[in-house]
Design a protein around this motif. Structure first.
Motif, PDB file in Angstrom:
ATOM      1  N   GLY A   1      35.044  33.598   6.686  1.00 58.40           N
ATOM      2  CA  GLY A   1      36.212  33.670   5.817  1.00 58.40           C
ATOM      3  C   GLY A   1      35.885  34.360   4.507  1.00 58.40           C
ATOM      4  O   GLY A   1      34.777  34.862   4.295  1.00 58.40           O
ATOM      5  N   GLY A   2      36.837  34.417   3.615  1.00 55.79           N
ATOM      6  CA  GLY A   2      36.644  35.095   2.338  1.00 55.79           C
ATOM      7  C   GLY A   2      37.549  36.303   2.217  1.00 55.79           C
ATOM      8  O   GLY A   2      38.517  36.454   2.971  1.00 55.79           O
ATOM      9  N   GLU A   3      37.238  37.176   1.276  1.00 57.09           N
ATOM     10  CA  GLU A   3      38.059  38.350   1.014  1.00 57.09           C
ATOM     11  C   GLU A   3      37.522  39.549   1.794  1.00 57.09           C
ATOM     12  O   GLU A   3      36.321  39.793   1.833  1.00 57.09           O
ATOM     13  N   ALA A   4      38.421  40.275   2.417  1.00 59.69           N
ATOM     14  CA  ALA A   4      38.027  41.489   3.134  1.00 59.69           C
ATOM     15  C   ALA A   4      37.687  42.588   2.141  1.00 59.69           C
ATOM     16  O   ALA A   4      38.325  42.718   1.090  1.00 59.69           O
ATOM     17  N   GLU A   5      36.690  43.395   2.476  1.00 63.53           N
ATOM     18  CA  GLU A   5      36.239  44.472   1.597  1.00 63.53           C
ATOM     19  C   GLU A   5      36.521  45.816   2.240  1.00 63.53           C
ATOM     20  O   GLU A   5      36.175  46.051   3.400  1.00 63.53           O
ATOM     21  N   ARG A   6      37.185  46.701   1.489  1.00 59.12           N
ATOM     22  CA  ARG A   6      37.448  48.052   1.993  1.00 59.12           C
ATOM     23  C   ARG A   6      36.117  48.815   2.054  1.00 59.12           C
ATOM     24  O   ARG A   6      35.371  48.888   1.079  1.00 59.12           O
ATOM     25  N   LYS A   7      35.837  49.404   3.215  1.00 55.96           N
ATOM     26  CA  LYS A   7      34.575  50.110   3.408  1.00 55.96           C
ATOM     27  C   LYS A   7      34.746  51.614   3.552  1.00 55.96           C
ATOM     28  O   LYS A   7      33.754  52.341   3.504  1.00 55.96           O
ATOM     29  N   SER A   8      35.954  52.078   3.736  1.00 55.72           N
ATOM     30  CA  SER A   8      36.164  53.515   3.877  1.00 55.72           C
ATOM     31  C   SER A   8      37.227  53.993   2.910  1.00 55.72           C
ATOM     32  O   SER A   8      38.119  53.237   2.510  1.00 55.72           O
ATOM     33  N   ASP A   9      37.105  55.261   2.557  1.00 57.54           N
ATOM     34  CA  ASP A   9      38.113  55.920   1.726  1.00 57.54           C
ATOM     35  C   ASP A   9      38.265  57.330   2.275  1.00 57.54           C
ATOM     36  O   ASP A   9      38.035  58.315   1.580  1.00 57.54           O
ATOM     37  N   PHE A  10      38.607  57.398   3.545  1.00 56.82           N
ATOM     38  CA  PHE A  10      38.670  58.676   4.250  1.00 56.82           C
ATOM     39  C   PHE A  10      40.122  59.135   4.318  1.00 56.82           C
ATOM     40  O   PHE A  10      40.966  58.465   4.925  1.00 56.82           O
ATOM     41  N   GLY A  11      40.412  60.254   3.693  1.00 55.66           N
ATOM     42  CA  GLY A  11      41.784  60.741   3.543  1.00 55.66           C
ATOM     43  C   GLY A  11      42.631  60.721   4.798  1.00 55.66           C
ATOM     44  O   GLY A  11      43.712  60.119   4.818  1.00 55.66           O
ATOM     45  N   PRO A  12      42.184  61.366   5.895  1.00 53.47           N
ATOM     46  CA  PRO A  12      43.012  61.397   7.110  1.00 53.47           C
ATOM     47  C   PRO A  12      43.172  60.049   7.791  1.00 53.47           C
ATOM     48  O   PRO A  12      43.985  59.910   8.707  1.00 53.47           O
ATOM     49  N   GLY A  13      42.399  59.049   7.382  1.00 52.97           N
ATOM     50  CA  GLY A  13      42.519  57.724   7.980  1.00 52.97           C
ATOM     51  C   GLY A  13      41.664  57.568   9.223  1.00 52.97           C
ATOM     52  O   GLY A  13      40.985  58.495   9.664  1.00 52.97           O
ATOM     53  N   ILE A  14      41.684  56.374   9.797  1.00 53.62           N
ATOM     54  CA  ILE A  14      40.858  56.033  10.951  1.00 53.62           C
ATOM     55  C   ILE A  14      41.758  55.562  12.093  1.00 53.62           C
ATOM     56  O   ILE A  14      42.597  54.680  11.906  1.00 53.62           O
ATOM     57  N   GLU A  15      41.563  56.147  13.271  1.00 54.41           N
ATOM     58  CA  GLU A  15      42.356  55.787  14.450  1.00 54.41           C
ATOM     59  C   GLU A  15      41.764  54.592  15.192  1.00 54.41           C
ATOM     60  O   GLU A  15      42.473  53.685  15.611  1.00 54.41           O
ATOM     61  N   ASP A  16      40.449  54.614  15.393  1.00 53.44           N
ATOM     62  CA  ASP A  16      39.764  53.553  16.134  1.00 53.44           C
ATOM     63  C   ASP A  16      38.280  53.642  15.807  1.00 53.44           C
ATOM     64  O   ASP A  16      37.827  54.636  15.215  1.00 53.44           O
ATOM     65  N   PHE A  17      37.495  52.640  16.238  1.00 49.72           N
ATOM     66  CA  PHE A  17      36.085  52.621  15.845  1.00 49.72           C
ATOM     67  C   PHE A  17      35.269  51.732  16.755  1.00 49.72           C
ATOM     68  O   PHE A  17      35.800  50.934  17.537  1.00 49.72           O
ATOM     69  N   LYS A  18      33.940  51.850  16.626  1.00 52.34           N
ATOM     70  CA  LYS A  18      32.975  50.948  17.249  1.00 52.34           C
ATOM     71  C   LYS A  18      31.793  50.763  16.300  1.00 52.34           C
ATOM     72  O   LYS A  18      31.442  51.672  15.541  1.00 52.34           O
ATOM     73  N   TRP A  19      31.211  49.575  16.345  1.00 54.24           N
ATOM     74  CA  TRP A  19      30.010  49.303  15.566  1.00 54.24           C
ATOM     75  C   TRP A  19      28.816  50.038  16.173  1.00 54.24           C
ATOM     76  O   TRP A  19      28.704  50.166  17.398  1.00 54.24           O
ATOM     77  N   MET A  20      27.900  50.497  15.314  1.00 55.49           N
ATOM     78  CA  MET A  20      26.592  50.930  15.780  1.00 55.49           C
ATOM     79  C   MET A  20      25.742  49.677  15.988  1.00 55.49           C
ATOM     80  O   MET A  20      25.950  48.654  15.317  1.00 55.49           O
ATOM     81  N   PRO A  21      24.764  49.704  16.890  1.00 56.56           N
ATOM     82  CA  PRO A  21      23.958  48.512  17.172  1.00 56.56           C
ATOM     83  C   PRO A  21      23.226  47.939  15.967  1.00 56.56           C
ATOM     84  O   PRO A  21      22.948  46.735  15.938  1.00 56.56           O
ATOM     85  N   ASP A  22      22.923  48.766  14.947  1.00 56.83           N
ATOM     86  CA  ASP A  22      22.199  48.269  13.773  1.00 56.83           C
ATOM     87  C   ASP A  22      23.076  47.460  12.828  1.00 56.83           C
ATOM     88  O   ASP A  22      22.580  46.817  11.894  1.00 56.83           O
ATOM     89  N   GLY A  23      24.401  47.472  13.025  1.00 56.71           N
ATOM     90  CA  GLY A  23      25.304  46.721  12.166  1.00 56.71           C
ATOM     91  C   GLY A  23      25.466  47.316  10.784  1.00 56.71           C
ATOM     92  O   GLY A  23      26.139  46.736   9.923  1.00 56.71           O
TER      93      GLY A  23
END
Length: 361
Positions: free
Chosen positions: A107-129
């Motif tokens: 729990g807690g507050e979510a933190e914005r991690k990206s500031d990419f102009g065109p935005g993000i459609e979908d994603f996956k984690w890399m194994p290193d986290g």
């Protein structure tokens, strides 16, 4: 004696039902995270938030409530954090397009991690986290992923004209136009520094333009390679066959895995040891409506196909069993996911009563 009369499911009742989507299971299997969407007929709007659900009890709890469109949650490989996509207003800045946020699983507050102009459609984690691989519609030929793409996006949104102008053959998919002048690329986001690297920069590679998503690529267990679906033809059209390629994350070198235009390949998925790659393959050269079958590729070897005596159409994504001895997927049988006994000599098995299928390796 007749039972109590039930109220019919009218439109007002239908839109009062909350919808669950994007279920993601924690690495230890103790919890699941999902997006829950509710609708308001009065405001003509929907609102999504994330809910955390223990798998051993029936006591779910809301994890986010600050955003209106929180969705696509995914657990980190270590199971301590959850990444998701949202359009929010945070620290005096409002997202124009969906960005990536990370919240602690406790729990807690979510933190914005990206500031990419065109935005993000979908994603996956890399194994290193520590990194995220994401899909975004970018302007090809633009060097310097983050700053220059943001600059192009700002200029595009502030333009005076409103017409859609393109010379592309594939410019629309079903009920919406594709982003004008952009193509879907794979990019890597460093969560600590915010640095963005376009893996396809300087190449002609792109993900399929029809709804590019996380099912179109997969990261190897060691994080060194990414297999992805792409259209190898110079001119992109909807009827082209899709192929598979693999990129070395460190060097950027791309190697073709398939080169047969008579087959359509999609939804790559590495085995847990990284030695095999499964995908969905359809023999479109024989007939354009051929169903997708599970195919398996080992490095240095040729493809082999599973379930050749079963004619069902395999849906993405594919999921490997923990021991690497089976693959799981969903499929339809006669228009519904209903239980059917496997046919003789068929290597495809069904979890009876659930509509889930598996291919024994």
């Amino acid at each position: 004696m007749a039972g109590p009369r039930r109220k019919p499911l009218d439109i007002d009742t239908l839109w009062k039902i909350e919808r669950i989507s994007s279920v993601s299971l924690a690495p230890d299997g103790a919890h699941a995270i999902c997006a829950v969407t509710s609708y308001s007929m009065e405001d003509n709007k929907s609102r999504s938030s994330l809910w955390l659900m223990p798998t051993s009890t029936t006591s779910p709890r809301r994890l986010t409530s600050a955003g209106e469109k929180d969705g696509s949650p995914a657990w980190s490989p270590q199971g301590d954090r959850i990444a998701f996509l949202a359009k929010r207003e945070q620290e005096g800045r409002k997202d124009a397009e969906r960005q990536l946020y990370v919240i602690c699983a406790a729990g807690g507050e979510a933190e914005r991690k990206s500031d990419f102009g065109p935005g993000i459609e979908d994603f996956k984690w890399m194994p290193d986290g520590r990194r995220i691989v994401f899909v975004s519609w970018v302007w090809p030929g633009v060097k310097g992923s983050r700053a220059q793409q943001k600059k192009r996006f700002k200029a595009f949104t502030e333009r005076k004209e409103s017409g859609y102008v393109t010379s592309e053959a594939l410019y629309r998919y079903f009920d919406k136009n594709l982003p004008m002048g952009r193509v879907p690329h794979l990019l890597v986001l460093d969560l600590k520094s915010g640095r963005v690297t376009d893996l396809f920069e300087g190449t002609a590679y792109e993900l399929p333009r029809n709804s590019p998503c996380a099912a179109h690529f997969d990261v190897s267990p060691d994080g060194r390679r990414i297999a992805f679906t792409h259209d190898p033809a110079p001119r992109k059209i909807a009827s082209n066959s899709q192929g598979l390629a693999e990129i070395d994350v460190a060097t950027g070198r791309i190697t073709a895995i398939t080169n047969d235009t008579g087959w359509n390949y999609d939804a790559p998925r590495y085995s847990s040891d990284g030695k095999q790659l499964a995908c969905i393959a359809a023999h479109v050269g024989l007939r354009h409506t051929m169903p997708g079958r599970v195919a398996l590729w080992s490095r240095g070897k040729t493809w082999r196909f599973l379930g050749e005596y079963w004619d069902g159409d395999v849906n993405a994504p594919l999921h490997w069993a923990a021991d690497g001895a089976a693959l799981y997927f969903t499929s339809q049988e006669r228009g519904a996911q209903s239980p059917v006994a496997p046919r003789p000599r068929d290597r495809s098995l069904r979890d009876r009563g659930s509509g889930r299928f598996g291919a024994r390796l």
